[in-house]
Design an enzyme around this catalytic site. Sequence first.
Site, PDB file in Angstrom:
ATOM      1  N   GLU A 203       1.608  -0.501  -5.064  1.00 20.84           N
ATOM      2  CA  GLU A 203       0.656   0.552  -5.357  1.00 20.84           C
ATOM      3  C   GLU A 203       1.453   1.853  -5.352  1.00 20.84           C
ATOM      4  OE1 GLU A 203      -3.379   2.705  -3.634  1.00 20.84           O
ATOM      5  OE2 GLU A 203      -1.709   2.195  -2.318  1.00 20.84           O
TER       6      GLU A 203
ATOM      7  N   ASP B 299       0.829  -1.201   0.000  1.00 20.25           N
ATOM      8  CA  ASP B 299       0.000   0.000   0.000  1.00 20.25           C
ATOM      9  C   ASP B 299       0.868   1.258   0.000  1.00 20.25           C
ATOM     10  OD1 ASP B 299      -2.748   1.173   0.413  1.00 20.25           O
ATOM     11  OD2 ASP B 299      -1.784   1.952   2.216  1.00 20.25           O
TER      12      ASP B 299
END
Length: 567
Positions: A293, A227
């Site tokens: 990401e 993330d």
Amino acid sequence: MTDRPTAPDPRPPHPAPDATPDLSSHDPDWWRQAVVYQIYPRSFADADGDGLGDLRGITRRLTHLSALGVDALWLSPFYPSELADGGYDVADPRDVDPRLGTLDDFDALVREAHRLGLKVIVDIVPNHTSHQHVWFQEALRAGPGSPARDRYVFRDGRGGSGELPPTDWQSVFGGSAWQRVPDGQWYLHLFAAEQPDLNWDHPDVREDFRTTLRFWSDRGVDGFRVDVAHALTKDLEEPLRDLGDHAAGGETALVDFAPGTHPFYDRDETHEIYRDWRKIFDTYTPPRTAVAEAWVPGARRALYARPDELGQAFNFEYLEAAWDADELRQVITDSLATAQTAGASATWVLSNHDVVRHASRLTLPPGTDTNAWLLSGGNAPAVDPEAGLRRARAATLLMLALPGSAYVYQGEELGLPEVADLPTSVLQDPIWEQTGHVRKGRDGCRVPLPWTTTGPSYGFGANGAWLPQPPSFAAYAVEAQDGVEGSTLELYRTALRLRRKLTDGETLSWAEETPEGVLQFDRGDGWRCVTNLSGEPVPLPAGEVALTSAPLSGGHLPPDTTVWLTR
């Protein structure tokens, strides 16, 4: 977390259940052209009837993924969390939120997934923790200047009595990226105030995440989704820099900075961390996989996908592309070139837990402000569900024909649209409150899945669901589509079965003569994909029809339709 001086963890540091087979050893490169199914755990399936999805619910429904034909499942966070940001505010990255289950439940999920031939990828959230994390609570107690505060980014404020934030940096969710604590200092949070940013210059932070990677790898996890992979390291040299017009961050904020020099996004030092992680991944047989990401331009994204770092990175240019043949062709060409530069395979995604579902988004007029559309309850402009589903099905077959990995978001195999008309009283996304009710947030794509055509939550659980499902969900339910010829669910099942059979190599070749508004390319020697994005039918090229997203018409390919041809 383990190895914390203030709260020792009594659990073994790296429990590895002997019963968990490592099926990915059959092909260490399985990820290069895999289809990965993203599960948002709180919205997938509820086993205990409390309205919140859980790990046992996921385990019971894994046969759905096996029958669908995906290669792996990716679990969004299931860790202890107060849900200030849908689980991405992690209080302990080496445990399971008790509302979602236990570590034993997680082990059972991995065993069942591997028994069915499915790989397991988990989210890891390294940029920040929850404010409930033991380290942050220790930092609050310890006070200014303490070693405990060095694990985060605490600073004195500006102004006569420190009443102003240290800089003008803005949170991604709106408002200042700084939060003041009672003793007068401020801490950095690029997201919600409940998500304090970690200081990745601190050795404790780096070592603790090494422990986390080993913890889940030893439990049988096959890979990690990282993330906010581009935001770990920051320029914290005093004085901290104001950013003026670029204070809000995001990819657009990188434009006026030399690559790798933004104060808190996509800094060159971040890659040292991922090279260190790769050494851990490679101690396993096969090596654990990872995907970043990273909301950065393509040339910079390639750095995260290098084989000595994470190995793969999400391609958001494709997700953001308009339904336009020329734009999509350019994005596809550039994305394949970027992946090749990195030695990785490309990634493709149409929907996820952060964006409007593509069955609704792709039919909005070009330039539509999706937030304004959500605030209108999906009525300005109105969306034709049938037209949206037709375009979504065509986009799916196009995506699945591309070389590389495809990421499928839960419910898109049912053709679910965005639930744009959620009443504001039920919204859970912190964006709604943090922006002063200016941005509606992401709840509309997180509404729990419908499994059956009846029941208080359409089979999601024995009772209601944590977000209300519209009555229209009954028609999209798995039960309503299972075995029904032409249904979206059966289209996905057929496409994934054929994709596995037809995939050959990691390249494509564009057809030399293609009608305007049409995308046409070949994979290998025998598989051609043709997508008509124009407003008129076009002649169908030669070949045997293997699959279409919508019925053909008299030897022509209708608008908003994709066909797979074999020769």
